[in-house]
Design a protein around this motif. Sequence first.
Motif, PDB file in Angstrom:
ATOM      1  N   LEU E   9       0.989  -1.265  -0.020  1.00 22.43           N
ATOM      2  CA  LEU E   9      -0.007   0.012  -0.232  1.00 22.43           C
ATOM      3  C   LEU E   9       0.854   1.361   0.070  1.00 22.43           C
ATOM      4  CD1 LEU E   9      -2.415  -1.232   2.704  1.00 22.43           C
ATOM      5  CD2 LEU E   9      -3.118  -1.057   0.417  1.00 22.43           C
ATOM      6  N   ARG E  10       0.693   2.173  -0.884  1.00 24.21           N
ATOM      7  CA  ARG E  10       1.454   3.277  -0.868  1.00 24.21           C
ATOM      8  C   ARG E  10       0.962   4.272  -0.132  1.00 24.21           C
ATOM      9  NH1 ARG E  10       5.017   5.061  -4.700  1.00 24.21           N
ATOM     10  NH2 ARG E  10       5.351   7.324  -5.040  1.00 24.21           N
ATOM     11  N   ALA E  55       6.416   6.014   0.733  1.00 24.06           N
ATOM     12  CA  ALA E  55       6.922   4.705   0.997  1.00 24.06           C
ATOM     13  C   ALA E  55       5.726   3.762   0.865  1.00 24.06           C
ATOM     14  CB  ALA E  55       7.412   4.536   2.474  1.00 24.06           C
ATOM     15  N   TYR E  56       5.903   2.576   1.161  1.00 25.27           N
ATOM     16  CA  TYR E  56       4.900   1.679   0.881  1.00 25.27           C
ATOM     17  C   TYR E  56       4.829   0.802   2.249  1.00 25.27           C
ATOM     18  CZ  TYR E  56       5.842   2.248  -3.924  1.00 25.27           C
ATOM     19  OH  TYR E  56       5.894   2.811  -5.220  1.00 25.27           O
TER      20      TYR E  56
END
Lengths: 69, 69, 69, 69, 69, 69
Positions: E9-10, E55-56
């Motif tokens: 998930l970004r 980020a993820y």
Amino acid sequence: MRISARNVLRGKVLEVKKGQTTAHVRLELSSGDVLTAAITNEAVDELGLKAGEQAYAVIKASDVMIGKD
Amino acid sequence: MRISARNVLRGKVLEVKKGQTTAHVRLELSSGDVLTAAITNEAVDELGLKAGEQAYAVIKASDVMIGKD
Amino acid sequence: MRISARNVLRGKVLEVKKGQTTAHVRLELSSGDVLTAAITNEAVDELGLKAGEQAYAVIKASDVMIGKD
Amino acid sequence: MRISARNVLRGKVLEVKKGQTTAHVRLELSSGDVLTAAITNEAVDELGLKAGEQAYAVIKASDVMIGKD
Amino acid sequence: MRISARNVLRGKVLEVKKGQTTAHVRLELSSGDVLTAAITNEAVDELGLKAGEQAYAVIKASDVMIGKD
Amino acid sequence: MRISARNVLRGKVLEVKKGQTTAHVRLELSSGDVLTAAITNEAVDELGLKAGEQAYAVIKASDVMIGKD
């Protein structure tokens, strides 16, 4: 082998149900609580797990959550 | 909220020890077994966890291993 | 105790670094790979873990992911 | 993508065994150790995992336990 | 490296809080949901994580539970 | 029951696929992201999970990794 996992609970195997790759093992604790473990079929075979036997549930502390009513 | 986790064990909080980010909560089950949970300090605050209270250990089945003598 | 976890890797403890509640243990495998384990300080004390000793990394199969270039 | 997981071990895929939803992938490290990963069938398909290929086992530090004889 | 984990998930890093060994990273998704990740301080340093960056969150399917009202 | 897990994301169940023991549940978040959860068939039955329903993904902070491009 001794292990770093903080939670080792003795119980009796109630049921072993194998899927194609993943098995579910139900373990009854002395408190009457029943735990379910999802482990590999290979582990079931290697440990020779069968209903009626004594065994342990082993759980790392970082995998335990706390709930409250 | 009901949850998919198969393992919900009622007990009494014995101790809450906070670190800088991670807290350890010890919970005594009715069987006398004591579980340790490593959770965030924020969760301790949000749930208001204190020694002496009733609470639950919640554990996903895929996080339970089986041991045998 | 034998355990259902599929992955048990022998190695040498390189370093044990305690935080306030959580410790990091670095273990060098015979391949030269170095694994990091995050475990409780209590487990470090109970096992008496020290740099230079032989020990094992133990990992449940459901906690292993696969990557590919 | 770089990832926070501390443990990335290179190896060769020995076997991919799919169940109905969960697959087991066995990966041989350069040390000769063989790791088992339980991942989704979808991940196997998406990565195109096949025996004989190079791949990595990726493990979060908080999922590694330590054992001692 | 591509990874078997099904959930990537970004988001935007809101906060990085280091403890002695374990850091908490808060990541805001485009939906406004905020995720908390507990990772090692070493991972924070190696990835150079700072508030404001993209980020993820990466999560293995077997670590996701389902809740229902 | 309130729970210590830091990450509770509301979404809509897209699909429930049962294997022999392990089910995969896909949940669409309001951001459009789709999460996959691997849970037991028993949990699917007990919660009565069906496509189209509102539900939550629940994830412990120590099970979330961070990735960066």
